[in-house]
Design a protein around this motif. Structure first.
Motif: not given
Length: 161
Positions: A17-18, A43, A48, A50, A53-54, A57, A85, A89
């Motif tokens: 995760t970023p 999201y 998105s 990303s 992922d945020d 996190r 996710r 993915k």
């Protein structure tokens, strides 16, 4: 080891995760719970990866910051986001982590909690997805148990029954 540390050790690590954003549209978000909700909403609107992922996190951070004990709602939210996710993915690690986190949420939920049926239902969804990959009869048995308990806990007048 403190109780919260033991409980945290049961949670899967969240990888890939970023770094977190600390504001949305220039508005600072200091509370990880607020941040996770905003990121999840963004999201869901945008799709998105990303932002997802945020959101994961931020939810993991909120779980880690829970002072005395784990919150079943936070665990449920983390498991739900990990499953989202996985669907995006197709990472088996995300699916396995979603299952273990949702199972923990179910275990932490008090008897009589109105959210237990939803938690069991989401756990069942994840177990079905894993059984489709692995052919595991154990997962299928767990799905049946989770779904039966979910139905039993759902009020008779509910449209979800």
């Amino acid at each position: 080891m403190a109780t919260s540390a033991v409980c945290l050790s049961l949670l899967p690590p969240v990888v890939g995760t970023p770094s977190l954003v600390h504001s949305v549209n220039g508005v600072p978000l200091d509370d990880p719970r607020e941040l996770r909700d905003v990121l999840w909403a963004l999201y869901r609107k945008s799709g998105s990866a990303s932002l997802l992922d945020d959101s994961i996190r931020a939810t993991q951070t909120a779980v880690e910051l829970a002072s005395d004990s784990l919150d079943p709602e936070l665990c449920f939210d983390l498991g739900t986001r990990l499953y989202a996710r996985y669907k995006l993915k197709k990472s088996r690690e995300d699916l396995d982590n979603a299952i273990s986190t949702l199972q923990l949420s179910v275990e932490l939920t008090s008897d009589g909690d109105a959210q237990q049926a939803d938690r069991l239902d989401n756990l069942g969804d994840c177990l079905i997805a894993r059984a489709a990959i692995t052919g595991s009869l154990d997962d299928l048995e767990r799905v049946i148990t989770a779904r039966c308990c979910s139905i039993e806990l759902t009020p008779d007048n509910s449209t979800d029954k």
